[in-house]
Design a protein around this motif. Structure first.
Motif, PDB file in Angstrom:
ATOM      1  N   ASP A   1      16.547   0.452  55.478  1.00 51.35           N
ATOM      2  CA  ASP A   1      15.427  -0.463  55.691  1.00 51.35           C
ATOM      3  C   ASP A   1      14.784  -0.245  57.056  1.00 51.35           C
ATOM      4  OD1 ASP A   1      15.817  -1.561  53.185  1.00 51.35           O
ATOM      5  OD2 ASP A   1      16.871  -3.347  53.927  1.00 51.35           O
ATOM      6  N   GLU A   2      15.606  -0.015  58.069  1.00 49.30           N
ATOM      7  CA  GLU A   2      15.093   0.255  59.420  1.00 49.30           C
ATOM      8  C   GLU A   2      14.334   1.584  59.448  1.00 49.30           C
ATOM      9  OE1 GLU A   2      15.450  -1.496  62.370  1.00 49.30           O
ATOM     10  OE2 GLU A   2      16.573  -3.141  61.469  1.00 49.30           O
ATOM     11  N   LEU A   3      14.926   2.612  58.824  1.00 41.90           N
ATOM     12  CA  LEU A   3      14.284   3.934  58.810  1.00 41.90           C
ATOM     13  C   LEU A   3      12.961   3.915  58.050  1.00 41.90           C
ATOM     14  CD1 LEU A   3      17.107   6.570  58.303  1.00 41.90           C
ATOM     15  CD2 LEU A   3      15.575   6.349  60.249  1.00 41.90           C
ATOM     16  N   LYS A   4      12.923   3.129  56.983  1.00 44.91           N
ATOM     17  CA  LYS A   4      11.718   3.055  56.149  1.00 44.91           C
ATOM     18  C   LYS A   4      10.516   2.604  56.979  1.00 44.91           C
ATOM     19  CE  LYS A   4      12.725   1.407  52.138  1.00 44.91           C
ATOM     20  NZ  LYS A   4      12.992   0.495  51.025  1.00 44.91           N
ATOM     21  N   THR A   5      10.748   1.698  57.938  1.00 48.99           N
ATOM     22  CA  THR A   5       9.653   1.217  58.777  1.00 48.99           C
ATOM     23  C   THR A   5       9.295   2.212  59.882  1.00 48.99           C
ATOM     24  OG1 THR A   5      11.135   0.019  60.269  1.00 48.99           O
ATOM     25  CG2 THR A   5      10.277  -1.197  58.377  1.00 48.99           C
TER      26      THR A   5
ATOM     27  N   LEU B   1      16.536   5.270  67.573  1.00 52.77           N
ATOM     28  CA  LEU B   1      17.788   5.513  66.847  1.00 52.77           C
ATOM     29  C   LEU B   1      18.925   4.690  67.450  1.00 52.77           C
ATOM     30  CD1 LEU B   1      17.661   9.376  66.282  1.00 52.77           C
ATOM     31  CD2 LEU B   1      17.002   7.545  64.726  1.00 52.77           C
ATOM     32  N   GLU B   2      18.954   4.626  68.766  1.00 52.44           N
ATOM     33  CA  GLU B   2      19.977   3.832  69.455  1.00 52.44           C
ATOM     34  C   GLU B   2      19.843   2.357  69.072  1.00 52.44           C
ATOM     35  OE1 GLU B   2      23.333   3.909  71.556  1.00 52.44           O
ATOM     36  OE2 GLU B   2      22.132   5.715  71.381  1.00 52.44           O
ATOM     37  N   ALA B   3      18.612   1.885  68.921  1.00 46.20           N
ATOM     38  CA  ALA B   3      18.382   0.493  68.520  1.00 46.20           C
ATOM     39  C   ALA B   3      18.911   0.237  67.107  1.00 46.20           C
ATOM     40  CB  ALA B   3      16.895   0.159  68.606  1.00 46.20           C
ATOM     41  N   ILE B   4      18.740   1.206  66.218  1.00 52.03           N
ATOM     42  CA  ILE B   4      19.259   1.062  64.852  1.00 52.03           C
ATOM     43  C   ILE B   4      20.785   0.995  64.874  1.00 52.03           C
ATOM     44  CG2 ILE B   4      19.529   2.220  62.609  1.00 52.03           C
ATOM     45  CD1 ILE B   4      16.685   3.316  62.964  1.00 52.03           C
ATOM     46  N   VAL B   5      21.402   1.869  65.655  1.00 51.41           N
ATOM     47  CA  VAL B   5      22.866   1.883  65.755  1.00 51.41           C
ATOM     48  C   VAL B   5      23.360   0.568  66.371  1.00 51.41           C
ATOM     49  CG1 VAL B   5      24.874   3.052  66.746  1.00 51.41           C
ATOM     50  CG2 VAL B   5      22.976   4.396  65.864  1.00 51.41           C
ATOM     51  N   ASP B   6      22.673   0.088  67.405  1.00 46.92           N
ATOM     52  CA  ASP B   6      23.049  -1.188  68.028  1.00 46.92           C
ATOM     53  C   ASP B   6      22.959  -2.335  67.032  1.00 46.92           C
ATOM     54  OD1 ASP B   6      23.506   0.069  70.446  1.00 46.92           O
ATOM     55  OD2 ASP B   6      21.585  -0.521  71.331  1.00 46.92           O
ATOM     56  N   ALA B   7      21.867  -2.360  66.257  1.00 46.53           N
ATOM     57  CA  ALA B   7      21.685  -3.417  65.261  1.00 46.53           C
ATOM     58  C   ALA B   7      22.772  -3.337  64.185  1.00 46.53           C
ATOM     59  CB  ALA B   7      20.301  -3.314  64.628  1.00 46.53           C
ATOM     60  N   THR B   8      23.125  -2.128  63.796  1.00 45.41           N
ATOM     61  CA  THR B   8      24.178  -1.927  62.796  1.00 45.41           C
ATOM     62  C   THR B   8      25.515  -2.419  63.319  1.00 45.41           C
ATOM     63  OG1 THR B   8      23.003   0.002  61.935  1.00 45.41           O
ATOM     64  CG2 THR B   8      25.323  -0.195  61.346  1.00 45.41           C
TER      65      THR B   8
ATOM     66  N   GLU C   1      32.742   3.773  63.464  1.00 47.03           N
ATOM     67  CA  GLU C   1      32.507   4.691  64.575  1.00 47.03           C
ATOM     68  C   GLU C   1      31.009   4.884  64.727  1.00 47.03           C
ATOM     69  OE1 GLU C   1      35.033   8.175  64.675  1.00 47.03           O
ATOM     70  OE2 GLU C   1      36.467   7.154  63.365  1.00 47.03           O
ATOM     71  N   ARG C   2      30.468   4.344  65.811  1.00 48.76           N
ATOM     72  CA  ARG C   2      29.021   4.376  66.005  1.00 48.76           C
ATOM     73  C   ARG C   2      28.486   5.802  66.112  1.00 48.76           C
ATOM     74  NH1 ARG C   2      26.312   1.004  69.599  1.00 48.76           N
ATOM     75  NH2 ARG C   2      24.831   2.560  70.257  1.00 48.76           N
ATOM     76  N   HIS C   3      29.296   6.734  66.614  1.00 47.87           N
ATOM     77  CA  HIS C   3      28.812   8.110  66.733  1.00 47.87           C
ATOM     78  C   HIS C   3      28.549   8.731  65.355  1.00 47.87           C
ATOM     79  CE1 HIS C   3      33.078   9.218  66.176  1.00 47.87           C
ATOM     80  NE2 HIS C   3      32.613  10.362  65.724  1.00 47.87           N
TER      81      HIS C   3
ATOM     82  N   TYR D   1      25.547  -6.164  63.408  1.00 42.29           N
ATOM     83  CA  TYR D   1      25.710  -6.678  62.048  1.00 42.29           C
ATOM     84  C   TYR D   1      27.181  -6.664  61.642  1.00 42.29           C
ATOM     85  CZ  TYR D   1      25.352  -6.736  56.927  1.00 42.29           C
ATOM     86  OH  TYR D   1      25.514  -7.026  55.594  1.00 42.29           O
ATOM     87  N   LEU D   2      27.871  -5.594  61.983  1.00 37.05           N
ATOM     88  CA  LEU D   2      29.293  -5.481  61.669  1.00 37.05           C
ATOM     89  C   LEU D   2      30.112  -6.505  62.455  1.00 37.05           C
ATOM     90  CD1 LEU D   2      31.305  -3.801  60.011  1.00 37.05           C
ATOM     91  CD2 LEU D   2      31.513  -2.286  61.956  1.00 37.05           C
ATOM     92  N   MET D   3      29.757  -6.713  63.700  1.00 32.39           N
ATOM     93  CA  MET D   3      30.481  -7.662  64.540  1.00 32.39           C
ATOM     94  C   MET D   3      30.271  -9.108  64.087  1.00 32.39           C
ATOM     95  SD  MET D   3      29.991  -6.146  68.322  1.00 32.39           S
ATOM     96  CE  MET D   3      30.673  -4.577  68.793  1.00 32.39           C
ATOM     97  N   ASP D   4      29.174  -9.365  63.404  1.00 34.76           N
ATOM     98  CA  ASP D   4      28.889 -10.717  62.919  1.00 34.76           C
ATOM     99  C   ASP D   4      29.685 -11.067  61.666  1.00 34.76           C
ATOM    100  OD1 ASP D   4      27.133 -11.125  64.973  1.00 34.76           O
ATOM    101  OD2 ASP D   4      25.334 -10.700  63.801  1.00 34.76           O
ATOM    102  N   ALA D   5      30.333 -10.078  61.062  1.00 31.22           N
ATOM    103  CA  ALA D   5      31.105 -10.326  59.844  1.00 31.22           C
ATOM    104  C   ALA D   5      32.357 -11.132  60.197  1.00 31.22           C
ATOM    105  CB  ALA D   5      31.507  -9.011  59.187  1.00 31.22           C
ATOM    106  N   PRO D   6      32.568 -12.263  59.555  1.00 35.71           N
ATOM    107  CA  PRO D   6      33.744 -13.071  59.890  1.00 35.71           C
ATOM    108  C   PRO D   6      35.070 -12.374  59.599  1.00 35.71           C
ATOM    109  CG  PRO D   6      32.600 -13.987  57.973  1.00 35.71           C
ATOM    110  CD  PRO D   6      31.759 -12.860  58.506  1.00 35.71           C
TER     111      PRO D   6
END
Length: 156
Positions: free
Chosen positions: A114-118, A84-91, A62-64, A94-99
């Protein structure tokens, strides 16, 4: 599409219509061999993407929830909503790329940290303190020391 009458695999679409609920497409087909007509339905794949929790339970992604956690971590910090929206989109990507359509919370949390650290180290520490569930001040201090060491190396 395989003909249900003769098994031939060549057909032509005679008619296509969207269902009343707009959740599927109804197609009338005609077999090119036996010329009999049959109906097929096309639906969206609705298998949800799953997150494997620390205790082994599986929950629907759940992205929310991810965005909510990020908003709390970034409260009163100079991090924009679009970041923040970009981090959620990337997450989510990443989940959708899982076979196998699932990822562990450890994998997801590490990527978010890792995203937040930058972006913002304070937001990173806030998120990490909840995500990593520090047991005592010593664990929290160790994380801060590692972060300060990395920061010092980058500045030199």
């Amino acid at each position: 599409m395989k003909c249900p009458y003769c098994g031939f695999t060549q057909d032509r679409v005679v008619d296509s219509r969207e269902s009343k609920e707009a959740d599927s497409i109804r197609r009338r087909r005609e077999c090119e061999k036996c010329e009999r007509r049959f109906t097929t339905y096309e639906r969206i794949d609705e298998i949800p993407y799953m997150v494997v929790k620390k205790d082994g339970r599986r929950e629907k992604f759940e992205r929310h929830k991810v965005l909510s956690g990020l908003l709390r971590a970034c409260e009163k910090r100079p991090v924009s909503a679009s970041q923040l929206e970009a981090i959620v989109d990337a997450t989510e990507s990443y989940l959708m790329d899982a076979p196998e359509r699932e990822r562990s919370t450890a994998e997801i949390g590490t990527r978010i940290m890792d995203e937040l650290k930058t972006l913002d180290t304070v937001a990173y520490i806030r998120f990490a303190s909840v995500y990593r569930d520090f047991k005592d001040v010593r664990e929290f201090k160790e994380e801060l020391e590692q972060l300060l060491t990395r920061e010092g190396k980058r500045k030199n």
